[in-house]
Design a protein around this motif. Structure first.
Motif, PDB file in Angstrom:
ATOM      1  N   THR A   1       0.828  -1.205   0.000  1.00 16.10           N
ATOM      2  CA  THR A   1       0.000   0.000   0.000  1.00 16.10           C
ATOM      3  C   THR A   1       0.864   1.258   0.000  1.00 16.10           C
ATOM      4  O   THR A   1       0.610   2.213  -0.739  1.00 16.10           O
ATOM      5  N   ALA A   2       1.902   1.250   0.838  1.00 15.39           N
ATOM      6  CA  ALA A   2       2.822   2.382   0.867  1.00 15.39           C
ATOM      7  C   ALA A   2       3.569   2.511  -0.454  1.00 15.39           C
ATOM      8  O   ALA A   2       3.841   3.618  -0.929  1.00 15.39           O
ATOM      9  N   LEU A   3       3.881   1.363  -1.061  1.00 12.69           N
ATOM     10  CA  LEU A   3       4.545   1.361  -2.366  1.00 12.69           C
ATOM     11  C   LEU A   3       3.672   2.035  -3.418  1.00 12.69           C
ATOM     12  O   LEU A   3       4.139   2.894  -4.187  1.00 12.69           O
ATOM     13  N   GLN A   4       2.413   1.654  -3.446  1.00  9.56           N
ATOM     14  CA  GLN A   4       1.487   2.229  -4.419  1.00  9.56           C
ATOM     15  C   GLN A   4       1.353   3.734  -4.227  1.00  9.56           C
ATOM     16  O   GLN A   4       1.419   4.511  -5.182  1.00  9.56           O
ATOM     17  N   TRP A   5       1.195   4.168  -2.982  1.00 13.84           N
ATOM     18  CA  TRP A   5       1.038   5.594  -2.706  1.00 13.84           C
ATOM     19  C   TRP A   5       2.285   6.368  -3.096  1.00 13.84           C
ATOM     20  O   TRP A   5       2.199   7.440  -3.706  1.00 13.84           O
ATOM     21  N   PHE A   6       3.463   5.841  -2.766  1.00  9.62           N
ATOM     22  CA  PHE A   6       4.701   6.558  -3.046  1.00  9.62           C
ATOM     23  C   PHE A   6       4.915   6.717  -4.549  1.00  9.62           C
ATOM     24  O   PHE A   6       5.299   7.793  -5.022  1.00  9.62           O
ATOM     25  N   ILE A   7       4.664   5.664  -5.306  1.00  6.95           N
ATOM     26  CA  ILE A   7       4.868   5.735  -6.755  1.00  6.95           C
ATOM     27  C   ILE A   7       3.916   6.745  -7.383  1.00  6.95           C
ATOM     28  O   ILE A   7       4.321   7.577  -8.212  1.00  6.95           O
ATOM     29  N   LEU A   8       2.650   6.698  -6.993  1.00 13.58           N
ATOM     30  CA  LEU A   8       1.681   7.626  -7.566  1.00 13.58           C
ATOM     31  C   LEU A   8       2.001   9.071  -7.177  1.00 13.58           C
ATOM     32  O   LEU A   8       1.826   9.994  -7.982  1.00 13.58           O
ATOM     33  N   ALA A   9       2.482   9.280  -5.955  1.00 17.19           N
ATOM     34  CA  ALA A   9       2.769  10.626  -5.477  1.00 17.19           C
ATOM     35  C   ALA A   9       3.997  11.237  -6.147  1.00 17.19           C
ATOM     36  O   ALA A   9       4.096  12.458  -6.270  1.00 17.19           O
ATOM     37  N   HIS A  10       4.935  10.390  -6.578  1.00 12.69           N
ATOM     38  CA  HIS A  10       6.197  10.899  -7.102  1.00 12.69           C
ATOM     39  C   HIS A  10       6.389  10.613  -8.592  1.00 12.69           C
ATOM     40  O   HIS A  10       7.453  10.892  -9.130  1.00 12.69           O
ATOM     41  N   ALA A  11       5.379  10.066  -9.246  1.00  8.42           N
ATOM     42  CA  ALA A  11       5.532   9.680 -10.646  1.00  8.42           C
ATOM     43  C   ALA A  11       5.852  10.879 -11.537  1.00  8.42           C
ATOM     44  O   ALA A  11       6.770  10.835 -12.370  1.00  8.42           O
ATOM     45  N   GLN A  12       5.115  11.969 -11.377  1.00 12.56           N
ATOM     46  CA  GLN A  12       5.317  13.132 -12.240  1.00 12.56           C
ATOM     47  C   GLN A  12       6.683  13.769 -12.004  1.00 12.56           C
ATOM     48  O   GLN A  12       7.388  14.159 -12.955  1.00 12.56           O
ATOM     49  N   THR A  13       7.088  13.868 -10.738  1.00 16.50           N
ATOM     50  CA  THR A  13       8.405  14.423 -10.432  1.00 16.50           C
ATOM     51  C   THR A  13       9.509  13.542 -10.999  1.00 16.50           C
ATOM     52  O   THR A  13      10.516  14.045 -11.514  1.00 16.50           O
ATOM     53  N   ALA A  14       9.314  12.227 -10.912  1.00 20.61           N
ATOM     54  CA  ALA A  14      10.313  11.303 -11.453  1.00 20.61           C
ATOM     55  C   ALA A  14      10.462  11.464 -12.957  1.00 20.61           C
ATOM     56  O   ALA A  14      11.584  11.432 -13.484  1.00 20.61           O
ATOM     57  N   ARG A  15       9.356  11.650 -13.654  1.00 22.57           N
ATOM     58  CA  ARG A  15       9.433  11.872 -15.105  1.00 22.57           C
ATOM     59  C   ARG A  15      10.192  13.159 -15.420  1.00 22.57           C
ATOM     60  O   ARG A  15      10.987  13.204 -16.374  1.00 22.57           O
ATOM     61  N   THR A  16       9.956  14.187 -14.616  1.00 18.26           N
ATOM     62  CA  THR A  16      10.677  15.449 -14.825  1.00 18.26           C
ATOM     63  C   THR A  16      12.171  15.264 -14.618  1.00 18.26           C
ATOM     64  O   THR A  16      12.988  15.754 -15.405  1.00 18.26           O
ATOM     65  N   TYR A  17      12.545  14.543 -13.561  1.00 18.75           N
ATOM     66  CA  TYR A  17      13.953  14.287 -13.292  1.00 18.75           C
ATOM     67  C   TYR A  17      14.604  13.478 -14.415  1.00 18.75           C
ATOM     68  O   TYR A  17      15.749  13.747 -14.803  1.00 18.75           O
ATOM     69  N   LEU A  18      13.884  12.477 -14.927  1.00 22.42           N
ATOM     70  CA  LEU A  18      14.436  11.645 -16.000  1.00 22.42           C
ATOM     71  C   LEU A  18      14.658  12.455 -17.270  1.00 22.42           C
ATOM     72  O   LEU A  18      15.676  12.298 -17.947  1.00 22.42           O
ATOM     73  N   ARG A  19      13.689  13.327 -17.602  1.00 25.72           N
ATOM     74  CA  ARG A  19      13.863  14.175 -18.786  1.00 25.72           C
ATOM     75  C   ARG A  19      15.049  15.119 -18.599  1.00 25.72           C
ATOM     76  O   ARG A  19      15.834  15.339 -19.530  1.00 25.72           O
ATOM     77  N   ARG A  20      15.179  15.677 -17.398  1.00 24.43           N
ATOM     78  CA  ARG A  20      16.300  16.573 -17.137  1.00 24.43           C
ATOM     79  C   ARG A  20      17.630  15.832 -17.240  1.00 24.43           C
ATOM     80  O   ARG A  20      18.605  16.364 -17.773  1.00 24.43           O
ATOM     81  N   GLU A  21      17.661  14.577 -16.760  1.00 29.61           N
ATOM     82  CA  GLU A  21      18.890  13.796 -16.826  1.00 29.61           C
ATOM     83  C   GLU A  21      19.257  13.477 -18.278  1.00 29.61           C
ATOM     84  O   GLU A  21      20.438  13.488 -18.641  1.00 29.61           O
ATOM     85  N   GLU A  22      18.256  13.182 -19.104  1.00 27.92           N
ATOM     86  CA  GLU A  22      18.527  12.940 -20.528  1.00 27.92           C
ATOM     87  C   GLU A  22      19.086  14.193 -21.192  1.00 27.92           C
ATOM     88  O   GLU A  22      20.020  14.113 -21.998  1.00 27.92           O
ATOM     89  N   GLU A  23      18.509  15.348 -20.858  1.00 28.64           N
ATOM     90  CA  GLU A  23      19.014  16.601 -21.427  1.00 28.64           C
ATOM     91  C   GLU A  23      20.440  16.876 -20.964  1.00 28.64           C
ATOM     92  O   GLU A  23      21.275  17.348 -21.747  1.00 28.64           O
ATOM     93  N   LEU A  24      20.724  16.565 -19.700  1.00 27.77           N
ATOM     94  CA  LEU A  24      22.078  16.774 -19.179  1.00 27.77           C
ATOM     95  C   LEU A  24      23.090  15.857 -19.862  1.00 27.77           C
ATOM     96  O   LEU A  24      24.225  16.261 -20.106  1.00 27.77           O
ATOM     97  N   GLU A  25      22.681  14.630 -20.161  1.00 29.50           N
ATOM     98  CA  GLU A  25      23.585  13.702 -20.844  1.00 29.50           C
ATOM     99  C   GLU A  25      23.937  14.215 -22.240  1.00 29.50           C
ATOM    100  O   GLU A  25      25.099  14.143 -22.663  1.00 29.50           O
TER     101      GLU A  25
END
Length: 490
Positions: free
Chosen positions: A395-419
């Protein structure tokens, strides 16, 4: 003055305050930043860096293993909201001519062992320096005393105090602000450091060129003869040591040609232990005899079967988690063998099957998850990966993923741009300064590398012509002539 000395010692505990409320006491301590920790540990790095132990392979290997674990420990401490870390015992070899004879080995080095178990970066840095009998004067006195008072159970004052300069002149105590300024002034400036060490690095680099050519030739020959994809090294061993490992592999291939067909199309990695890692790469232990390599190659079909089961298990977990991608990256998590990683995934899969978190199909496609085998709290890494312990409640896993999914996508895009930006800056710096090679240590982030390259391009540095430049956290000249400079150089 003697009766008042405990009070003065308490008054020197700058940057820390405690507020008592009933039986509760809230203590806050001024912690070191990542840059300050690196600066404080530079004497330690220079004392134990593996590249200074080229003629002593045993001591070099011990220091290299311990340094890697230490860097991983410090990186975890610097993460925002980092999870509690398990005590980690490390051993380093340092040269100490003043130590008692039983403490010094035949090579003239003293073995220093200590356990990392403090909860803040400052106490960890001070503990490391004191364990190796290194000075802590370059760390602010107020911070050192603060850590000691905390261990001794003494209670600091209820507010931070900034004393007038006359206080330090009268008492003889050091002014922490002046100490910090002095430390910063003593830090090498890039131009002066290059001017002082450039000739030494150039000589070492020139001497290593024949060995580098030999290394490239041997690596190409072995890849072609064994029909393998690549040969890598788990650690930054010197060129001469790598050549000896390839010669050893060539001798082994001539003596064991019948079983070599098992490694076709694979990647070989020279490492500490023999086996197959979680990424499916074959690990050849550098301290193992050829008999152990033979046994490993004979068991490879079993490893391949286990790796195929691992791939299917990853697909099942990905499906249950909305098509999220499970990744294994030794730069982001501890090295793990295939058997251990499979057991970890199997336990995690069983917990998901029982409760089945509710994720829409493909709703998490594009996200990345790293699984940890400890029982810590989930966290979002700066590179965009979601770090999840296998013991996390579904349950905590599900909540954490849903709560941070959008931020994680932003971080991944930023990391690709940095590479992409990092690759462009690497090319520009290589051409601008006439570098033979420009690379970074795995502990240096893409953002730090980009910042470093941008600053290099803004200056006019002529001492880098024809050099191998490594972006690191400290200054050093490696045994083969590579120049290491901190990413935040002055």
């Amino acid at each position: 003055m003697i009766r008042g000395e405990p009070l003065l010692r308490q008054l020197r505990a700058l940057g820390r305050f405690c507020v008592g409320r009933g039986n509760q006491q809230i203590c806050q301590m001024r912690t070191l930043s990542a840059a300050e920790a690196v600066n404080a540990l530079r004497p330690f790095y220079f004392a134990v860096h593996p590249d200074f132990f080229g003629q002593y392979p045993r001591e070099r290997e011990v220091n290299e293993n311990s340094l890697k674990r230490l860097n991983s420990y410090l990186e975890c401490m610097q993460r925002p909201g980092h999870r509690p870390l398990h005590p980690t015992q490390l051993t380093f070899y340092v040269r100490d001519t003043n130590a008692p004879q039983p403490c010094v080995n035949a090579s003239g080095f003293r073995a220093v062992s200590f356990t990392l178990q403090t909860k803040d970066l400052l106490s960890t840095v001070v503990n490391i320096l004191k364990s190796c009998n290194l000075s802590t004067e370059h760390v602010q006195d107020s911070q050192v005393d603060m850590g000691l008072n905390h261990q001794n159970g003494s209670t600091p004052l209820s507010r931070p105090i900034r004393w007038d300069k006359t206080y330090y002149a009268f008492t003889g105590y050091r002014d922490p602000e002046e100490e910090l300024d002095c430390t910063r002034r003593m830090e090498p400036i890039l131009r002066s450091w290059l001017h002082k060490n450039g000739s030494v690095a150039s000589e070492k680099l020139s001497a290593s060129i024949p060995l580098r050519d030999e290394l490239n030739r041997l690596k190409m020959e072995q890849c072609q003869q064994l029909e393998i994809t690549d040969i890598r090294w788990q650690k930054s061993w010197g060129v001469a040591y790598r050549c000896s490992q390839l010669h050893s592999l060539a001798r082994f291939a001539r003596q064991n040609s019948p079983i070599l067909h098992n490694i076709q199309g694979c990647t070989l990695i020279f490492a500490d232990h023999s086996g197959m890692n979680a990424a499916g790469q074959i690990m050849l232990g550098t301290v193992d005899v050829h008999h152990h390599w033979t046994k490993l190659l004979e068991r490879l079909p079993t490893y391949y079967d286990l790796h195929s089961h691992l791939s299917m298990l990853e697909e099942r977990i990905s499906y249950l988690l909305g098509d999220v991608e499970l990744i294994y990256d030794e730069d982001l998590q501890p090295a793990m063998m295939l058997e251990d990683y499979y057991r970890m995934l199997k336990a995690f899969h069983q917990s998901l099957v029982v409760s089945r978190p509710l994720f829409h199909p493909r709703s998490l496609k594009g996200l990345q998850i790293i699984l940890e085998k400890d029982s810590s709290a989930p966290c979002l890494l700066k590179a965009g990966q979601l770090s999840m312990p296998i013991t996390c409640d579904p349950t905590a896993l599900q909540w954490f993923i849903l709560a941070h999914a959008q931020t994680a996508r932003t971080y991944l895009r930023r990391e690709e741009e940095l590479e992409v930006e990092q690759e462009k800056l690497n090319i520009r710096c290589t051409e601008r300064f006439g570098l033979k090679r420009l690379y970074k240590e795995s502990s240096v982030s893409n953002q730090q590398m980009v910042t470093c390259c941008q600053r290099l391009l803004e200056g006019h540095i002529s001492e880098l012509q024809g050099m191998h430049l490594c972006i690191s956290h400290f200054y050093s000249v490696l045994q083969d002539g590579d120049l290491c400079i901190p990413w935040d150089w002055k």
